[in-house]
Design a protein around this motif. Structure first.
Motif, PDB file in Angstrom:
ATOM      1  N   ARG A   1       4.554  13.690 -18.238  1.00 41.75           N
ATOM      2  CA  ARG A   1       4.868  15.087 -17.667  1.00 41.75           C
ATOM      3  C   ARG A   1       5.234  14.750 -16.546  1.00 41.75           C
ATOM      4  NH1 ARG A   1       3.202  18.899 -20.153  1.00 41.75           N
ATOM      5  NH2 ARG A   1       3.302  20.087 -19.008  1.00 41.75           N
ATOM      6  N   VAL A   2       5.419  13.296 -16.375  1.00 39.44           N
ATOM      7  CA  VAL A   2       5.775  12.648 -14.795  1.00 39.44           C
ATOM      8  C   VAL A   2       5.440  11.449 -14.585  1.00 39.44           C
ATOM      9  CG1 VAL A   2       2.958  12.499 -13.960  1.00 39.44           C
ATOM     10  CG2 VAL A   2       5.110  12.861 -12.208  1.00 39.44           C
ATOM     11  N   SER A   3       7.018  10.844 -14.185  1.00 44.85           N
ATOM     12  CA  SER A   3       7.297   9.773 -13.992  1.00 44.85           C
ATOM     13  C   SER A   3       7.343   9.203 -12.239  1.00 44.85           C
ATOM     14  CB  SER A   3       8.763   9.105 -15.093  1.00 44.85           C
ATOM     15  OG  SER A   3       8.649   7.720 -14.551  1.00 44.85           O
ATOM     16  N   LEU A   4       7.076   8.401 -12.184  1.00 45.64           N
ATOM     17  CA  LEU A   4       7.032   7.878 -10.564  1.00 45.64           C
ATOM     18  C   LEU A   4       7.283   6.976 -10.010  1.00 45.64           C
ATOM     19  CD1 LEU A   4       6.156   8.890  -7.595  1.00 45.64           C
ATOM     20  CD2 LEU A   4       4.682   8.386  -8.030  1.00 45.64           C
ATOM     21  N   GLY A   5       8.226   6.259  -9.630  1.00 46.12           N
ATOM     22  CA  GLY A   5       8.499   5.303  -8.992  1.00 46.12           C
ATOM     23  C   GLY A   5       9.076   4.523  -7.480  1.00 46.12           C
ATOM     24  N   VAL A   6       8.685   3.642  -7.263  1.00 50.19           N
ATOM     25  CA  VAL A   6       8.846   3.582  -5.178  1.00 50.19           C
ATOM     26  C   VAL A   6       9.383   2.229  -5.288  1.00 50.19           C
ATOM     27  CG1 VAL A   6       7.273   4.988  -5.265  1.00 50.19           C
ATOM     28  CG2 VAL A   6       6.421   2.736  -5.423  1.00 50.19           C
ATOM     29  N   ILE A   7       9.717   2.084  -3.670  1.00 52.18           N
ATOM     30  CA  ILE A   7      10.212   0.853  -3.748  1.00 52.18           C
ATOM     31  C   ILE A   7       9.292   1.114  -1.936  1.00 52.18           C
ATOM     32  CG2 ILE A   7      11.888  -0.327  -2.199  1.00 52.18           C
ATOM     33  CD1 ILE A   7      14.472   1.391  -3.622  1.00 52.18           C
ATOM     34  N   ALA A   8       8.914  -0.075  -2.159  1.00 53.76           N
ATOM     35  CA  ALA A   8       7.114  -0.392  -0.649  1.00 53.76           C
ATOM     36  C   ALA A   8       8.055  -1.616  -0.126  1.00 53.76           C
ATOM     37  CB  ALA A   8       6.134  -0.243  -1.592  1.00 53.76           C
ATOM     38  N   GLN A   9       7.485  -1.959   1.020  1.00 56.05           N
ATOM     39  CA  GLN A   9       7.858  -3.107   1.833  1.00 56.05           C
ATOM     40  C   GLN A   9       5.960  -4.174   1.487  1.00 56.05           C
ATOM     41  OE1 GLN A   9       7.463  -1.631   6.373  1.00 56.05           O
ATOM     42  NE2 GLN A   9       9.715  -1.848   6.138  1.00 56.05           N
ATOM     43  N   LEU A  10       6.166  -5.149   1.402  1.00 53.74           N
ATOM     44  CA  LEU A  10       5.267  -6.006   1.583  1.00 53.74           C
ATOM     45  C   LEU A  10       4.430  -6.187   2.773  1.00 53.74           C
ATOM     46  CD1 LEU A  10       6.539  -8.612  -1.267  1.00 53.74           C
ATOM     47  CD2 LEU A  10       5.028  -6.835  -1.779  1.00 53.74           C
TER      48      LEU A  10
ATOM     49  N   SER B   1       0.643  -1.161   0.015  1.00 52.13           N
ATOM     50  CA  SER B   1       0.082   0.465  -0.087  1.00 52.13           C
ATOM     51  C   SER B   1       1.036   1.441  -0.448  1.00 52.13           C
ATOM     52  CB  SER B   1      -1.075  -0.498   1.259  1.00 52.13           C
ATOM     53  OG  SER B   1      -0.134   0.658   2.711  1.00 52.13           O
ATOM     54  N   LEU B   2      -0.053   2.452  -0.128  1.00 57.21           N
ATOM     55  CA  LEU B   2       1.268   3.818  -0.200  1.00 57.21           C
ATOM     56  C   LEU B   2       1.954   3.890   1.181  1.00 57.21           C
ATOM     57  CD1 LEU B   2      -2.008   6.127  -2.258  1.00 57.21           C
ATOM     58  CD2 LEU B   2       0.224   4.986  -2.959  1.00 57.21           C
ATOM     59  N   ASP B   3       1.757   3.171   2.363  1.00 57.57           N
ATOM     60  CA  ASP B   3       1.826   3.822   3.448  1.00 57.57           C
ATOM     61  C   ASP B   3       2.894   2.622   3.449  1.00 57.57           C
ATOM     62  OD1 ASP B   3       0.300   1.778   4.057  1.00 57.57           O
ATOM     63  OD2 ASP B   3      -0.277   1.831   5.696  1.00 57.57           O
ATOM     64  N   LYS B   4       3.357   1.886   2.838  1.00 57.94           N
ATOM     65  CA  LYS B   4       4.739   0.981   3.137  1.00 57.94           C
ATOM     66  C   LYS B   4       5.653   1.085   2.104  1.00 57.94           C
ATOM     67  CE  LYS B   4       1.671  -3.115   4.407  1.00 57.94           C
ATOM     68  NZ  LYS B   4       1.873  -4.110   4.250  1.00 57.94           N
TER      69      LYS B   4
ATOM     70  N   VAL C   1       8.933   3.392   1.085  1.00 58.85           N
ATOM     71  CA  VAL C   1       9.851   3.627   1.933  1.00 58.85           C
ATOM     72  C   VAL C   1      11.195   4.409   1.098  1.00 58.85           C
ATOM     73  CG1 VAL C   1      10.348   1.467   3.454  1.00 58.85           C
ATOM     74  CG2 VAL C   1      11.141   1.499   1.182  1.00 58.85           C
ATOM     75  N   TRP C   2      10.699   4.586   0.131  1.00 60.06           N
ATOM     76  CA  TRP C   2      12.047   5.379  -1.358  1.00 60.06           C
ATOM     77  C   TRP C   2      10.722   6.074  -2.485  1.00 60.06           C
ATOM     78  CZ3 TRP C   2      15.605   8.486  -1.026  1.00 60.06           C
ATOM     79  CH2 TRP C   2      16.397   9.200  -2.171  1.00 60.06           C
ATOM     80  N   ALA C   3      10.551   7.086  -2.914  1.00 60.44           N
ATOM     81  CA  ALA C   3       9.529   7.181  -4.039  1.00 60.44           C
ATOM     82  C   ALA C   3      11.153   8.441  -5.151  1.00 60.44           C
ATOM     83  CB  ALA C   3       8.530   8.203  -3.774  1.00 60.44           C
ATOM     84  N   ASN C   4      11.222   7.790  -5.761  1.00 63.07           N
ATOM     85  CA  ASN C   4      11.913   8.794  -6.933  1.00 63.07           C
ATOM     86  C   ASN C   4      10.830   9.245  -8.065  1.00 63.07           C
ATOM     87  OD1 ASN C   4      13.227   9.838  -8.916  1.00 63.07           O
ATOM     88  ND2 ASN C   4      14.476   8.028  -9.405  1.00 63.07           N
ATOM     89  N   TRP C   5      10.760  10.933  -7.905  1.00 58.37           N
ATOM     90  CA  TRP C   5       9.718  11.113  -9.412  1.00 58.37           C
ATOM     91  C   TRP C   5      10.781  12.006 -10.436  1.00 58.37           C
ATOM     92  CZ3 TRP C   5      10.170  12.689  -4.445  1.00 58.37           C
ATOM     93  CH2 TRP C   5       9.518  13.737  -3.738  1.00 58.37           C
TER      94      TRP C   5
ATOM     95  N   ASP D   1       3.623  12.104   7.568  1.00 60.09           N
ATOM     96  CA  ASP D   1       4.546  11.278   7.291  1.00 60.09           C
ATOM     97  C   ASP D   1       4.869  10.940   6.106  1.00 60.09           C
ATOM     98  OD1 ASP D   1       7.186  10.584   8.329  1.00 60.09           O
ATOM     99  OD2 ASP D   1       6.156   9.149   8.758  1.00 60.09           O
ATOM    100  N   PRO D   2       5.515  12.032   5.063  1.00 58.29           N
ATOM    101  CA  PRO D   2       5.247  11.655   3.254  1.00 58.29           C
ATOM    102  C   PRO D   2       6.667  10.508   3.128  1.00 58.29           C
ATOM    103  CG  PRO D   2       6.176  13.973   3.284  1.00 58.29           C
ATOM    104  CD  PRO D   2       5.788  13.019   4.433  1.00 58.29           C
ATOM    105  N   PRO D   3       6.796   9.174   2.293  1.00 62.16           N
ATOM    106  CA  PRO D   3       8.214   9.021   2.323  1.00 62.16           C
ATOM    107  C   PRO D   3       9.048   9.495   1.432  1.00 62.16           C
ATOM    108  CG  PRO D   3       6.806   8.596   0.219  1.00 62.16           C
ATOM    109  CD  PRO D   3       5.512   9.171   1.216  1.00 62.16           C
ATOM    110  N   VAL D   4      10.667   9.422   1.639  1.00 65.99           N
ATOM    111  CA  VAL D   4      11.844   9.497   1.295  1.00 65.99           C
ATOM    112  C   VAL D   4      11.481   9.499   0.037  1.00 65.99           C
ATOM    113  CG1 VAL D   4      14.281   9.754   1.708  1.00 65.99           C
ATOM    114  CG2 VAL D   4      13.426   9.659   3.379  1.00 65.99           C
ATOM    115  N   GLY D   5      12.128  11.053  -0.627  1.00 66.85           N
ATOM    116  CA  GLY D   5      12.240  10.541  -1.953  1.00 66.85           C
ATOM    117  C   GLY D   5      12.811  11.691  -2.867  1.00 66.85           C
ATOM    118  N   GLN D   6      13.232  11.618  -3.953  1.00 60.75           N
ATOM    119  CA  GLN D   6      14.232  12.147  -4.647  1.00 60.75           C
ATOM    120  C   GLN D   6      13.674  12.663  -6.438  1.00 60.75           C
ATOM    121  OE1 GLN D   6      17.904  10.215  -5.599  1.00 60.75           O
ATOM    122  NE2 GLN D   6      18.083  11.768  -7.218  1.00 60.75           N
ATOM    123  N   GLY D   7      13.670  14.604  -6.207  1.00 55.64           N
ATOM    124  CA  GLY D   7      13.072  14.372  -7.907  1.00 55.64           C
ATOM    125  C   GLY D   7      13.731  14.670  -8.779  1.00 55.64           C
TER     126      GLY D   7
END
Length: 79
Positions: free
Chosen positions: A70-79, A20-23, A25-29, A51-57
């Motif tokens: 216009r936007v690209s988004l990738g994440v790492i999330a726990q199961l 889920s979104l709350d899992k 742990v890292w986002a890259n946009w 408490d948004p996830p840590v990330g990098q743009g």
């Protein structure tokens, strides 16, 4: 707004695999245009009000700009 659709798609994909979104742990946009950062940030805050996830743009490379993204988004999330 592509950011809203991107977030909805991400939420759906995470839930399909038992996460889920709350899992996240890292986002890259990546944004096509740096002037769209405020729009992106407002939508990001709507999906992650506390408490948004840590990330990098970054800014999208030219080849993706031509593809219409216009936007690209990738994440790492726990199961």
């Amino acid at each position: 707004l592509q950011v809203r659709q991107c977030m909805a798609n991400l939420k759906e994909r995470l839930e399909e695999v038992g996460s889920s979104l709350d899992k996240i742990v890292w986002a890259n946009w990546s944004l096509r245009d740096q002037t769209e950062y405020e729009t992106f940030n407002d939508e990001w805050a709507r999906w992650f009000p506390i408490d948004p996830p840590v990330g990098q743009g970054t800014i999208l490379p030219p080849v993706q700009r031509r593809a219409g993204f216009r936007v690209s988004l990738g994440v790492i999330a726990q199961l």
